[in-house]
Design an enzyme around this catalytic site. Structure first.
Site, PDB file in Angstrom:
ATOM      1  N   THR A   1     -28.520   0.163 -26.427  1.00  0.00           N
ATOM      2  CA  THR A   1     -27.829  -0.232 -25.181  1.00  0.00           C
ATOM      3  C   THR A   1     -26.637   0.689 -24.908  1.00  0.00           C
ATOM      4  OG1 THR A   1     -28.467  -2.510 -25.641  1.00  0.00           O
ATOM      5  CG2 THR A   1     -26.731  -2.196 -24.033  1.00  0.00           C
TER       6      THR A   1
ATOM      7  N   ARG B   1     -34.033   6.657 -34.141  1.00  0.00           N
ATOM      8  CA  ARG B   1     -35.368   6.455 -34.726  1.00  0.00           C
ATOM      9  C   ARG B   1     -36.467   6.572 -33.687  1.00  0.00           C
ATOM     10  NH1 ARG B   1     -34.259   1.592 -38.650  1.00  0.00           N
ATOM     11  NH2 ARG B   1     -32.654   1.467 -37.110  1.00  0.00           N
TER      12      ARG B   1
ATOM     13  N   GLU C   1     -11.999   2.764 -29.071  1.00  0.00           N
ATOM     14  CA  GLU C   1     -11.678   1.944 -27.892  1.00  0.00           C
ATOM     15  C   GLU C   1     -12.796   0.955 -27.572  1.00  0.00           C
ATOM     16  OE1 GLU C   1      -8.759   2.016 -25.453  1.00  0.00           O
ATOM     17  OE2 GLU C   1      -9.857   0.143 -25.480  1.00  0.00           O
TER      18      GLU C   1
ATOM     19  N   ILE D   1     -12.836  -2.579 -21.280  1.00  0.00           N
ATOM     20  CA  ILE D   1     -11.396  -2.765 -21.020  1.00  0.00           C
ATOM     21  C   ILE D   1     -10.603  -1.832 -21.940  1.00  0.00           C
ATOM     22  CG2 ILE D   1      -9.478  -4.405 -20.975  1.00  0.00           C
ATOM     23  CD1 ILE D   1     -11.518  -6.679 -20.853  1.00  0.00           C
TER      24      ILE D   1
ATOM     25  N   LYS E   1     -12.891  -8.263 -33.569  1.00  0.00           N
ATOM     26  CA  LYS E   1     -12.080  -7.641 -32.509  1.00  0.00           C
ATOM     27  C   LYS E   1     -10.615  -8.061 -32.631  1.00  0.00           C
ATOM     28  CE  LYS E   1     -16.130  -7.570 -29.489  1.00  0.00           C
ATOM     29  NZ  LYS E   1     -16.935  -8.425 -28.585  1.00  0.00           N
TER      30      LYS E   1
HETATM   31  N1  HSE Z   1     -21.826  -9.369 -28.538  1.00  0.00           N
HETATM   32  C1  HSE Z   1     -20.652  -8.845 -27.948  1.00  0.00           C
HETATM   33  C2  HSE Z   1     -20.244  -9.763 -26.809  1.00  0.00           C
HETATM   34  C3  HSE Z   1     -20.887  -7.451 -27.462  1.00  0.00           C
HETATM   35  O1  HSE Z   1     -21.037 -10.633 -26.402  1.00  0.00           O
HETATM   36  O2  HSE Z   1     -19.130  -9.668 -26.328  1.00  0.00           O
HETATM   37  C4  HSE Z   1     -19.656  -6.651 -27.226  1.00  0.00           C
HETATM   38  O3  HSE Z   1     -18.927  -6.441 -28.387  1.00  0.00           O
END
Ligand code: HSE
Length: 436
Positions: A15, A47, A129, A136, A205
């Site tokens: 992604t 891969r 970041e 953000i 985070k």
């Molecule tokens: N799984 C995370 C979310 C993806 O839903 O925010 C971004 O870090």
């Protein structure tokens, strides 16, 4: 643009990798004008190919370590996710003198101290970041934009999947599983979605944000984590009645005794801007002494929003490639020799307010017993709702003022011990999120 192009190796074409590849290609000219050098994807390690990317003319390797060792490459972009292989890949790239850009919050939260040390030794940069709140620019905001301030606290909706689930449950009455499946389909959810709903992703985070805010080493293992899977529509409705919304927040506050680091469902006043951040959107509220509260809002996940942060890091790395390590923005905002040893507080030591919901047998004196227990623990009551029903058992909802968590634990144990109280007491923490 006389200088030779900067050569980038992207590892992982999922992604975020495909978004990074496509945005770099689409905006190449403008990005180069900003960076002062042409940024060229020289090699991709993946891969399998991604049908969303036209990789013609780019070297493709199925071995990501080949990219990390390729002497032609200046910067490695790590977008494979996970812990062990990602750690090895990043350390290999650093060992080979390459700068690193990563979107991997688990990697930074759990192995960041080791990785930054290795990077300092080899005089390379590690930029991350995209690891917090997707698109953000919160790392840059805290690390550079708020550099004048002493930060008091921060609170964030930093998992899009969890916020999407809570929003859809509240607005549309959809089931938990149904919404989660949609988030997976949209590419927002983690490979293991329990990381989203149990708050582990948010704790990764939050760990990073707290280190940037207070200049402490990364300490993921000290984070308190509670998920959203036990939130019921009843609680959502009672919260609304009391003027609150339930959000899954990551909260970190600096106190004299230490730093709070906690992820849990939280009632917040519905009039706060952050209470109205819905769907997959993320927001982080930061309260700092000079500027006061500032709020950062945007897409916290997804292909191109996250690519936006990855590429901003690439531009930063390119701009500072010629500066030596002492003249770069430090990884954790504060110089490595100036990190603080302020401890992380255990959850029991945290002070907050509470929402309690319990089911009581409807006869005289029960409410008095409950309030006596709270009074004995020094807990003051802010509001009470008792719903009259035709049933034998009635719900009692209590909002309390602030108290230390260990006193609330003792009060809840005593309330659950009353013969007139059925089952467990539901406890959700309450934060006003107002500036000091
Ligand atoms: N799984 C995370 C979310 C993806 O839903 O925010 C971004 O870090």
């Amino acid at each position: 643009m006389g200088l030779k192009p900067v050569k980038v190796g992207i590892c992982g074409l999922g992604t975020v990798g495909s978004g990074t590849f496509n945005v770099l290609k689409r905006n190449q000219e403008e990005i180069s004008r900003r960076a002062g050098r042409i940024i060229r994807v020289e090699q991709v390690g993946a891969r399998r190919p991604n049908p969303n990317c036209d990789t013609q003319g780019v070297q493709i390797s199925q071995d990501i370590f080949e990219v990390a060792r390729n002497p032609e490459i200046d910067i490695i972009v790590e977008l494979i996710g996970g812990y062990d292989t990602a750690r090895e890949l990043v350390l290999t790239a650093i060992e080979h003198g390459k700068h690193v850009v990563t979107a991997n919050k688990a990697l930074i939260a759990e192995h960041g101290n080791e990785i930054f040390e290795a990077a300092q030794r080899k005089n390379v940069m590690v930029a991350f970041e995209a690891s917090v709140a997707g698109g953000i620019p919160i790392v840059k905001a805290i690390r550079e934009g708020l550099a004048a301030n002493s930060i008091n606290w921060l609170a964030g909706i930093i998992n899009g999947t969890g916020n999407f689930i809570l929003t859809e449950m509240r607005d549309k009455g959809r089931t938990f599983e149904d919404v989660l499946a949609e988030a997976q389909l949209l590419g927002y959810a983690e490979a293991d979605p329990t990381f989203d709903v149990e708050g582990i992703d948010a704790a990764h985070k939050l760990t990073i944000l707290a280190s940037l805010a207070y200049g402490v080493p990364l300490q993921f293992k000290k984070a308190y984590t509670e998920g959203i899977s036990r939130i019921t529509t009843e609680d959502v409705n009672y919260a609304e009645e009391l003027g609150y919304r339930i959000k899954h927040l990551g909260i970190s506050r600096r106190t004299e005794a230490g730093i709070e680091l906690r992820v849990h469902p939280t009632l917040i006043p519905e009039k706060r801007l952050i209470a109205n951040v819905d769907g997959v959107m993320n927001a982080i509220l930061v309260d700092a002494d000079a500027v006061g509260p500032t709020l950062y809002y945007g897409a916290g996940a997804g292909s191109e929003p996250t690519a936006s942060a990855v590429i901003a890091d690439l531009v930063d790395v390119v701009r500072t490639m010629t500066a030596d390590r002492d003249n770069r923005v430090p990884h954790l905002a504060f110089h490595p020799s100036s990190l603080s040893d302020l401890p992380m507080l255990p959850m029991e030591e945290v002070t907050t307010a509470y929402y309690l919901r319990m089911l009581a047998v409807d006869h005289p004196g029960v409410l008095a017993e409950v309030t006596r227990i709270l009074a004995d623990e020094g807990i003051s009551i802010d509001a009470i709702i008792q719903k009259g029903t035709r049933e034998q058992q009635v719900p009692i909802i209590i909002l309390t003022h602030q108290v230390q968590e260990k006193r609330m634990n003792a009060a809840i144990a005593a309330i659950e011990g009353l013969p007139e109280i059925a089952g467990e007491v539901t406890r959700i923490r309450v934060e006003q999120l107002d500036a000091n």
